[in-house]
Design a protein around this motif. Structure first.
Motif: not given
Length: 556
Positions: A65, A71, A89, A312, A408, A526
């Motif tokens: 993660f 995710a 994340q 993801q 997220i 991210h």
């Protein structure tokens, strides 16, 4: 704090359902317990059950993660969990994360259990039990290697650890990174002397042989630059080449991509160390988190799924690829379209199956039943998409697709593609359920280690040959549309090769750190922190509170 406390903590968890009238001790007494070879083996393999547990759970969460592949998005009313998955994340974890304490504690519990057995077996007269001194050396070698395994993982997570060599030490402070590195190295070098090689053609049944210790030593050197700031790619390459040359036992790449993961993977010539798991869900609970509540209809078997984890996304809400925005991530689209692994998972019966993803419309290959949703798409056909967005709120909260955020916190029940790395049999073949063992080390890792070393040492042509040898089995007739070449092979391509071959195997953070990408690169939801202290997790608050000699890592 004595190391035996970690054993007692573990035993407390194990025996809470037992009678309180029973008396429990923190160690086996050799003089009264060991009567037969079976008693010796029962004690020897007790720490291995802890290793089986240790390979999953909190360690998998921390490794995957925090990287660019998986995710656990908030899906409406599900999976916010106090924001913990968003913190991984975004690389905003704190010393109070439960997974980090579970990992710290679990690491030292593993060391304690292995040391406990090592001390007891070391006192035994093996000849009185009709065993040889060679048997004794091999048993102690396995325990040295197992202690090294826990310390190697702990070094990777936290840096230097308290080094225990007996159960009687108290108030042991953290050793430096280099001291911990040296301790691991010495344990593995001794294990390589004591351990036997795997017998040719023998199944892998959980024992650590010389090959597994060699892989650990290669891993230690391979990541040395990240661990202690000293590149040791020459040393890692030398051991990797020796493994490929069968100098530590006879192994070969499986000709079928499924071989190292399927129901009979203990027979795979590629497996160097695996831990048996038949009829035991413990090893693969993180995969169960990936399936929708109603995936039981697709699989024709109930896995107790809870619709949490997924890949993801490779695509924006409008369907275009993220590859224009960043080089990492987009795990599903990193597979070539003709890659046999990219097919939807379908079970055909009698152990036969294809593919390793739940993607698109979910119609059972077993009986044709339609899988439907029960949240945002209640009663509607369920279709897993390679996107993250609240599509169900178009026309209400959001006017157009361009208005949809993708992060997220924006998941739905059909968000993300799901990985089926471990095959799932139908209800007609329940004897195969959980039959696949947990592969810890396999020869493909050695090929890619050597390949990356060759890239770093200036020989991309040899590296490409190694990579393509691993890749070719995933294509019909070996027809790879995008083979590695000296012209397209760099560390970004290496990141992709590690990601494709080892997707979901709990190593992504380690690879990204070694490659220099973990704190410097962008991926979905991210942004890079450029804060190198995040390459180590913090020492958990609970561990610091229990000791007056432990010190926190810099930056926390």
């Amino acid at each position: 704090m004595k190391l035996t406390k970690y054993i007692l903590i573990l035993f407390t968890v194990i025996i809470t359902s037992c009678s309180l009238d029973e008396v429990w001790y923190d160690r086996v007494v050799p003089e009264t317990f060991f009567k037969t070879e079976g008693d010796v083996l029962a004690a020897l393999y007790r720490p291995f059950t802890h290793a089986r547990w240790y390979l999953t759970g909190d360690r998998w969460v921390a490794q995957e993660f925090s990287g660019d592949h998986f995710a656990r998005t908030t899906k409406g009313r599900h999976w916010y969990d106090g924001g913990r998955y968003a913190r991984y994340q975004h690389h905003e974890w704190t010393p109070d994360e439960s997974q980090l304490f579970g990992t710290w504690r679990g690491t030292l519990q593993g060391v304690a259990l292995a040391l406990d057995v090592k001390q007891d077996l070391g006192k035994l007269d093996y000849q009185e039990l009709a065993l040889s001194e060679e048997d004794k050396a091999a048993h102690l070698g396995q325990l040295d290697a197992l202690i090294a395994f826990f310390y190697l993982r702990g070094l990777d997570f936290y840096g230097g650890l308290p080094i225990f060599t007996s159960l009687d030490q108290e108030d042991v402070p953290r050793s430096t990174d280099k001291e911990t590195f040296d301790h691991i190295e010495s344990l593995l070098k001794q294990a390589l002397i004591d351990l036997s090689v795997k017998e040719v053609g023998a199944p892998q049944e959980g024992a650590i042989t010389k090959g597994a210790a060699a892989v650990m030593l290669a891993r230690l050197y391979f990541n040395a630059e990240a661990y202690i700031g000293i590149p040791m790619y020459d040393e890692a390459a030398e051991i990797s080449q020796a493994l490929i040359n069968n100098e530590y036992g006879t192994y070969s790449l499986d000709t079928d991509w499924k071989g190292p993961h399927d129901f009979e993977n203990d027979q795979s010539p590629e497996i160097i160390w695996s831990i048996p798991s038949e009829f035991n869900r413990l090893e693969y609970t993180h995969y169960g988190h990936m399936y929708h509540y109603n995936s039981r209809v697709y699989f024709d078997v109930d896995l107790g799924s809870n619709n949490g984890t997924h890949l993801q996304p490779s695509r924006r809400p409008d369907g275009t690829l993220y590859s224009e925005d960043f080089k990492l991530g987009s795990p599903y689209e990193k597979f070539e379209d003709t890659d046999l692994r990219k097919k939807p998972f379908k079970y055909f019966g009698s152990g036969s199956y294809e593919g390793m993803f739940l993607v698109g419309a979910q119609i059972s290959p077993i009986n044709g039943d339609q899988v439907v949703g029960n949240e945002e798409y209640n009663g509607q056909p369920l279709e897993f998409v390679d996107q993250v967005a609240r599509f169900s709120e178009l026309g209400s909260t959001y006017s157009t697709i361009a208005d949809l955020p993708s992060n997220i916190g924006a998941g739905e029940e059909n968000t993300g593609i799901r990985l089926v790395k471990i095959p799932v049999p139908s209800s007609q073949d329940l004897t195969l359920r959980w039959a696949a063992d947990h592969p810890v080390f396999r020869l493909a890792e050695v090929y890619l280690m050597l390949a990356e070393c060759q890239v770093r040492l200036g020989d991309p042509s040899s590296a490409a040959e190694l990579i393509n040898t691993v890749r070719m089995r995933a294509f019909e007739g070996g027809n790879d549309p995008n083979p590695a070449t000296s012209g397209n092979l760099d560390l970004y391509r290496m990141a992709d090769e590690w990601g494709v071959e080892f997707l979901g195997e709990g190593r992504r953070r380690t690879d990204l750190i070694r490659l220099g990408f973990f704190t410097t690169e962008k991926w979905w939801d991210h942004s890079p922190s450029n804060s190198s202290h995040l390459n180590r997790f913090p020492v958990p608050t609970a561990a610091l509170s229990a000791s007056n000699v432990l010190e926190q890592n810099p930056g926390y």
